[in-house]
Structure formats: C-alpha cells, structure tokens
Design a protein around this motif. Structure first.
Motif, PDB file in Angstrom:
ATOM      1  N   LEU A  58       0.876  -1.169   0.000  1.00 31.04           N
ATOM      2  CA  LEU A  58       0.000   0.000   0.000  1.00 31.04           C
ATOM      3  C   LEU A  58       0.910   1.216   0.000  1.00 31.04           C
ATOM      4  O   LEU A  58       1.723   1.386   0.917  1.00 31.04           O
ATOM      5  CB  LEU A  58      -0.893   0.029   1.240  1.00 31.04           C
ATOM      6  CG  LEU A  58      -1.720   1.322   1.403  1.00 31.04           C
ATOM      7  CD1 LEU A  58      -2.798   1.419   0.334  1.00 31.04           C
ATOM      8  CD2 LEU A  58      -2.320   1.405   2.794  1.00 31.04           C
ATOM      9  N   LEU A  59       0.784   2.036  -1.016  1.00 30.17           N
ATOM     10  CA  LEU A  59       1.495   3.314  -1.078  1.00 30.17           C
ATOM     11  C   LEU A  59       0.482   4.384  -0.702  1.00 30.17           C
ATOM     12  O   LEU A  59      -0.521   4.563  -1.393  1.00 30.17           O
ATOM     13  CB  LEU A  59       2.048   3.555  -2.488  1.00 30.17           C
ATOM     14  CG  LEU A  59       2.806   4.852  -2.694  1.00 30.17           C
ATOM     15  CD1 LEU A  59       4.074   4.884  -1.854  1.00 30.17           C
ATOM     16  CD2 LEU A  59       3.151   5.033  -4.168  1.00 30.17           C
ATOM     17  N   TYR A  60       0.739   5.065   0.401  1.00 32.51           N
ATOM     18  CA  TYR A  60      -0.248   5.976   0.979  1.00 32.51           C
ATOM     19  C   TYR A  60       0.368   7.351   1.200  1.00 32.51           C
ATOM     20  O   TYR A  60       0.812   7.675   2.305  1.00 32.51           O
ATOM     21  CB  TYR A  60      -0.753   5.359   2.293  1.00 32.51           C
ATOM     22  CG  TYR A  60      -2.058   5.899   2.766  1.00 32.51           C
ATOM     23  CD1 TYR A  60      -3.220   5.737   2.027  1.00 32.51           C
ATOM     24  CD2 TYR A  60      -2.140   6.570   3.981  1.00 32.51           C
ATOM     25  CE1 TYR A  60      -4.424   6.228   2.478  1.00 32.51           C
ATOM     26  CE2 TYR A  60      -3.342   7.065   4.445  1.00 32.51           C
ATOM     27  CZ  TYR A  60      -4.483   6.892   3.693  1.00 32.51           C
ATOM     28  OH  TYR A  60      -5.677   7.377   4.141  1.00 32.51           O
ATOM     29  N   PRO A  61       0.382   8.196   0.153  1.00 31.33           N
ATOM     30  CA  PRO A  61       1.031   9.510   0.252  1.00 31.33           C
ATOM     31  C   PRO A  61       0.107  10.617   0.730  1.00 31.33           C
ATOM     32  O   PRO A  61       0.069  11.697   0.167  1.00 31.33           O
ATOM     33  CB  PRO A  61       1.484   9.752  -1.193  1.00 31.33           C
ATOM     34  CG  PRO A  61       0.426   9.075  -2.009  1.00 31.33           C
ATOM     35  CD  PRO A  61      -0.002   7.873  -1.216  1.00 31.33           C
ATOM     36  N   THR A  62      -0.622  10.367   1.783  1.00 35.40           N
ATOM     37  CA  THR A  62      -1.598  11.339   2.271  1.00 35.40           C
ATOM     38  C   THR A  62      -0.929  12.544   2.935  1.00 35.40           C
ATOM     39  O   THR A  62       0.146  12.441   3.511  1.00 35.40           O
ATOM     40  CB  THR A  62      -2.572  10.662   3.258  1.00 35.40           C
ATOM     41  OG1 THR A  62      -3.614  11.582   3.585  1.00 35.40           O
ATOM     42  CG2 THR A  62      -1.871  10.231   4.527  1.00 35.40           C
ATOM     43  N   LEU A  63      -1.620  13.654   2.837  1.00 37.38           N
ATOM     44  CA  LEU A  63      -1.189  14.871   3.533  1.00 37.38           C
ATOM     45  C   LEU A  63      -2.109  15.181   4.701  1.00 37.38           C
ATOM     46  O   LEU A  63      -1.798  16.016   5.543  1.00 37.38           O
ATOM     47  CB  LEU A  63      -1.202  16.070   2.568  1.00 37.38           C
ATOM     48  CG  LEU A  63      -0.270  15.962   1.370  1.00 37.38           C
ATOM     49  CD1 LEU A  63      -0.517  17.112   0.412  1.00 37.38           C
ATOM     50  CD2 LEU A  63       1.165  15.926   1.825  1.00 37.38           C
ATOM     51  N   ASN A  64      -3.259  14.516   4.743  1.00 40.40           N
ATOM     52  CA  ASN A  64      -4.272  14.820   5.747  1.00 40.40           C
ATOM     53  C   ASN A  64      -4.944  13.509   6.142  1.00 40.40           C
ATOM     54  O   ASN A  64      -5.724  12.958   5.375  1.00 40.40           O
ATOM     55  CB  ASN A  64      -5.291  15.795   5.158  1.00 40.40           C
ATOM     56  CG  ASN A  64      -6.336  16.198   6.162  1.00 40.40           C
ATOM     57  OD1 ASN A  64      -6.203  15.945   7.348  1.00 40.40           O
ATOM     58  ND2 ASN A  64      -7.393  16.828   5.685  1.00 40.40           N
ATOM     59  N   GLU A  65      -4.649  13.027   7.320  1.00 42.66           N
ATOM     60  CA  GLU A  65      -5.165  11.734   7.757  1.00 42.66           C
ATOM     61  C   GLU A  65      -5.735  11.859   9.159  1.00 42.66           C
ATOM     62  O   GLU A  65      -5.134  12.464  10.023  1.00 42.66           O
ATOM     63  CB  GLU A  65      -4.039  10.695   7.742  1.00 42.66           C
ATOM     64  CG  GLU A  65      -4.452   9.323   8.133  1.00 42.66           C
ATOM     65  CD  GLU A  65      -5.551   8.756   7.250  1.00 42.66           C
ATOM     66  OE1 GLU A  65      -6.435   8.075   7.793  1.00 42.66           O
ATOM     67  OE2 GLU A  65      -5.524   9.000   6.040  1.00 42.66           O
ATOM     68  N   GLY A  66      -6.894  11.235   9.353  1.00 37.29           N
ATOM     69  CA  GLY A  66      -7.520  11.284  10.663  1.00 37.29           C
ATOM     70  C   GLY A  66      -6.898  10.300  11.639  1.00 37.29           C
ATOM     71  O   GLY A  66      -6.330  10.673  12.651  1.00 37.29           O
ATOM     72  N   PHE A  67      -6.991   9.021  11.348  1.00 38.97           N
ATOM     73  CA  PHE A  67      -6.479   8.011  12.276  1.00 38.97           C
ATOM     74  C   PHE A  67      -5.462   7.082  11.628  1.00 38.97           C
ATOM     75  O   PHE A  67      -4.537   6.634  12.277  1.00 38.97           O
ATOM     76  CB  PHE A  67      -7.627   7.185  12.851  1.00 38.97           C
ATOM     77  CG  PHE A  67      -7.160   6.119  13.811  1.00 38.97           C
ATOM     78  CD1 PHE A  67      -6.790   6.449  15.110  1.00 38.97           C
ATOM     79  CD2 PHE A  67      -7.044   4.796  13.407  1.00 38.97           C
ATOM     80  CE1 PHE A  67      -6.330   5.471  15.994  1.00 38.97           C
ATOM     81  CE2 PHE A  67      -6.592   3.812  14.287  1.00 38.97           C
ATOM     82  CZ  PHE A  67      -6.247   4.152  15.579  1.00 38.97           C
TER      83      PHE A  67
END
Length: 154
Positions: A58-67
């Motif tokens: 899983l490549l997860y380049p998020t800038l805004n994540e809740g949990f």
C-alpha cells in the motif's frame, strides 16, 4: 513518482490501482505508462479488502489523515505499507511501515524499490504489518470492552 519509476525501471512489473479518486482521467491521461494505472473511484468494502489482500504494498502519500485506517487495513492482510511521515501515521503504524516525505517523489520511488529489490526487507514488513495490526486490534477491543463496561455499570 511511480510513472517515473516505471520509465527508469521497466523490469518492475507492478500495476497500480488507485481508489477514492474522482475524475482521475485528467491526471492519469498525462502518464507515459498509463496502461499500468487503473482508477476505481470509491469501491465497496469487500472489493477493497481484496485489493489490500492481494496488493504488493500500500502506497499511501496522504497529507491529511484522521487516524490511519487504510494502512492498518492493509496490515491486516500482511501487506507492507509505505506511507507519509505526517499526521497520525507514524504514531499508528510505528515501526511497521516505511515512511517518506509526501512531497518527495524520489523518496516514494526509493521506498517502492526497497521492497521490490529486497525480499528480506519485504518479508520483514509483512511480519511487522501483521504484528502491528494485531496489537492495534487488541487495544481497540479492550477500549471498547472498557467503554461498554463503564456504560453498563451506570
């Protein structure tokens, strides 16, 4: 990042599935390796779990994540996680993920290469994923049990 990786390393025989991204064609149409990318918009839970289970990573380049549920959901299936070193992700994933600066395409490419080229590292992160998911699931169950006991006691 992945398009450039495929340009420079065509022997990397991975395809990319992107979920939860509306109107992706405007961006994906500009890729030189367009055939290796598939955009599915939002998908139902059983299909998403199948993607997690059968993914290389899983490549997860998020800038805004809740949990940090998407990385944890991937870890449930022992899928290695590569994710942003921002928001709650380092706290949630701890040492079970490989982190990168979400603004650095080079770091993203290097993390994918690390997993692709080194089977030992890949295996290590599948084990870490399993352990981390189990730990968080156990903690969440305990918190829920404690909350239910508190509510029922009153």
């Amino acid at each position: 990042a992945l398009d450039t990786l495929f340009d420079h390393r065509p022997e990397i025989d991975l395809d990319v599935v992107i979920t939860g991204f509306e109107h992706a064609d405007s961006i994906l149409g500009k890729l030189s390796n367009r055939a290796r990318f598939q955009s599915l918009d939002y998908v139902e839970r059983p299909f998403l779990e199948g993607l997690y289970k059968h993914a290389f990573c899983l490549l997860y380049p998020t800038l805004n994540e809740g949990f940090g549920y998407p990385p944890l959901e991937a870890m449930r299936y022992e899928t290695p996680v590569l994710c942003s070193a921002v928001t709650s992700l380092p706290e949630i994933c701890r040492d079970a993920a490989l982190y990168f600066n979400p603004y650095s395409q080079r770091e993203m490419r290097n993390r994918v290469l690390t997993l692709f080229k080194n089977k030992e590292v890949y295996r290590d992160y599948t084990e870490r994923a399993h352990d981390r998911y189990s730990t968080v699931a156990r903690q969440q169950k305990q918190m829920l049990d404690d909350l239910c006991a508190l509510i029922l006691a009153e």
